[in-house]
Scaffold this motif. Sequence first.
Motif, PDB file in Angstrom:
ATOM      1  N   SER A 261       0.826  -1.204   0.000  1.00 13.69           N
ATOM      2  CA  SER A 261       0.000   0.000   0.000  1.00 13.69           C
ATOM      3  C   SER A 261       0.863   1.258   0.000  1.00 13.69           C
ATOM      4  N   VAL A 262       2.006   1.207   0.671  1.00 12.05           N
ATOM      5  CA  VAL A 262       2.952   2.327   0.621  1.00 12.05           C
ATOM      6  C   VAL A 262       3.518   2.468  -0.791  1.00 12.05           C
TER       7      VAL A 262
ATOM      8  N   ALA B   4       3.154   5.717  -3.516  1.00 16.03           N
ATOM      9  CA  ALA B   4       4.268   6.331  -4.251  1.00 16.03           C
ATOM     10  C   ALA B   4       4.024   6.274  -5.757  1.00 16.03           C
ATOM     11  N   ALA B   5       3.522   5.137  -6.227  1.00 18.37           N
ATOM     12  CA  ALA B   5       3.216   5.009  -7.655  1.00 18.37           C
ATOM     13  C   ALA B   5       2.103   5.963  -8.066  1.00 18.37           C
ATOM     14  N   TYR B   6       1.122   6.112  -7.197  1.00 21.64           N
ATOM     15  CA  TYR B   6       0.006   7.022  -7.473  1.00 21.64           C
ATOM     16  C   TYR B   6       0.511   8.461  -7.580  1.00 21.64           C
TER      17      TYR B   6
ATOM     18  N   LEU C  36      10.634   1.213  -4.850  1.00 17.06           N
ATOM     19  CA  LEU C  36      10.307   0.327  -5.963  1.00 17.06           C
ATOM     20  C   LEU C  36       8.952   0.695  -6.561  1.00 17.06           C
ATOM     21  N   GLY C  37       8.001   1.074  -5.725  1.00 16.84           N
ATOM     22  CA  GLY C  37       6.712   1.521  -6.241  1.00 16.84           C
ATOM     23  C   GLY C  37       6.860   2.741  -7.111  1.00 16.84           C
TER      24      GLY C  37
ATOM     25  N   LEU D 282       3.753  -4.880  -6.922  1.00 17.10           N
ATOM     26  CA  LEU D 282       5.147  -5.276  -6.707  1.00 17.10           C
ATOM     27  C   LEU D 282       5.416  -6.703  -7.198  1.00 17.10           C
ATOM     28  N   SER D 283       4.629  -7.157  -8.142  1.00 19.43           N
ATOM     29  CA  SER D 283       4.797  -8.529  -8.645  1.00 19.43           C
ATOM     30  C   SER D 283       5.447  -8.562 -10.020  1.00 19.43           C
ATOM     31  N   ASP D 284       5.758  -7.405 -10.591  1.00 22.32           N
ATOM     32  CA  ASP D 284       6.288  -7.382 -11.959  1.00 22.32           C
ATOM     33  C   ASP D 284       7.373  -6.311 -12.059  1.00 22.32           C
TER      34      ASP D 284
END
Length: 425
Positions: free
Chosen positions: A27-28, A32-34, A77-78, A91-93
């Motif tokens: 969720s963190v 960050a991706a958002y 990473l996000g 975070l799976s790809d």
Amino acid sequence: MNDRHRMILEELKSKSIISIGGTEAVSVAYSAAYARQRAGGALRRIQITVDSTIFKNGLNVSIPGCDEKGLDFAAALGYVCGSTDRRLMLLSDYGPDDVLEAKRLLAHGMVSILIKDDCDKLYIETILENEQNVVRVLVLDHHLNVISDEVADCMENLGNLHKPLALDFIRSKNLGLEDFLDFVNHVDTEALSFIRDGLRYNLALAEYGSRDGMADSFTRAMDRYGVAQDMVTYTQHLCVRACEARIRGVSLPVMTAAGSANYGLAIYLAGYGVGSCLHSDEERILKAVALSNLMSLCVNSYVGSVSSVCDCGLAVGVGTAVGCVYLLGGDCGAMVRSVKNMLSSVTGIICEGSRMSCAWKVGLSVAWAIKSAILAMEYEETDEEGFWADNLDRLLENIAQIYRPLSHTINQRIVDIITGRERER
């Protein structure tokens, strides 16, 4: 399906999300991706402020697919490669270059994690500062619930942060056990196809095991010392194995319940384990899982989505007990008794953050939930001492009155211990 049942189904589905990795860390990463979607120019820094429960649960959680851990790496990473379209699977790809770039951001001090004091709900505030603008994103109450995002040309021009009062769905609609039972008794099985999918995902994780793992070692020890395998231990071991694999960072999907991966593992696998031992058909197992899920949401509506206590011992334990009574053929009265049995026995297990002991707590809660259900089929407790109450709503409110004033204090002390240990390393 009437409007009330349709409303319950939509709420159930909205909290049933496929996830890979620790829910708090993901969720963190999602926040960050958002924020990056609104960003302009090269990154200067990412500052993420979280409530103490998110912090303690995500501090040392393994990132699936690599050897890294923690909220700061998840955030980096996000930002580097996360796609919000993938929700709790973002975070799976990723590839080796993404990991290297995330490490570079951390090495240059561009990612920081702060703790918000006096916060009694799930809270993630992400501030992303770039060469061209500043973005602020706020996630509140649930892991993917972005309630606001702002863009300004500099930090000083960000507006005052307004946090709307969350209106819990269960409480706002005055829903309770009788409504949930009416729903599962009338819902068409095909409407619960997402639960069927969830059983497949969560069973696959339970079947993923290592002979060096805790759950398998315990199973071998039980065989060695002649401890009988029965419905309780079989179901308990399913849940422990799956939870252990997830904590170790196995890159397999989990169907969440109430938005939580551990909730999902416990509720789905408890329903499957008890149902298969009782030779229940698939329809009854699916409905039992749905009922357990809804009762867990009901408990959260009283005590909140984050807490200083182990939610698997509280919300999941209550939900699982009710689902087990359903599988045993009990009525609403027996379900209420199972809740009372559960709350009078395991209330107060402290959550110390995401670690291997979570697997044991899940196993403890599931085992006692099954026994609470079995007891409820034969016996009714009439004691009204302590926080006891004959009314289920009043009992849950009593529990909430105990937890609410203590939650932040307990969480803060745990965080102090954890961070103190980290500084000593």
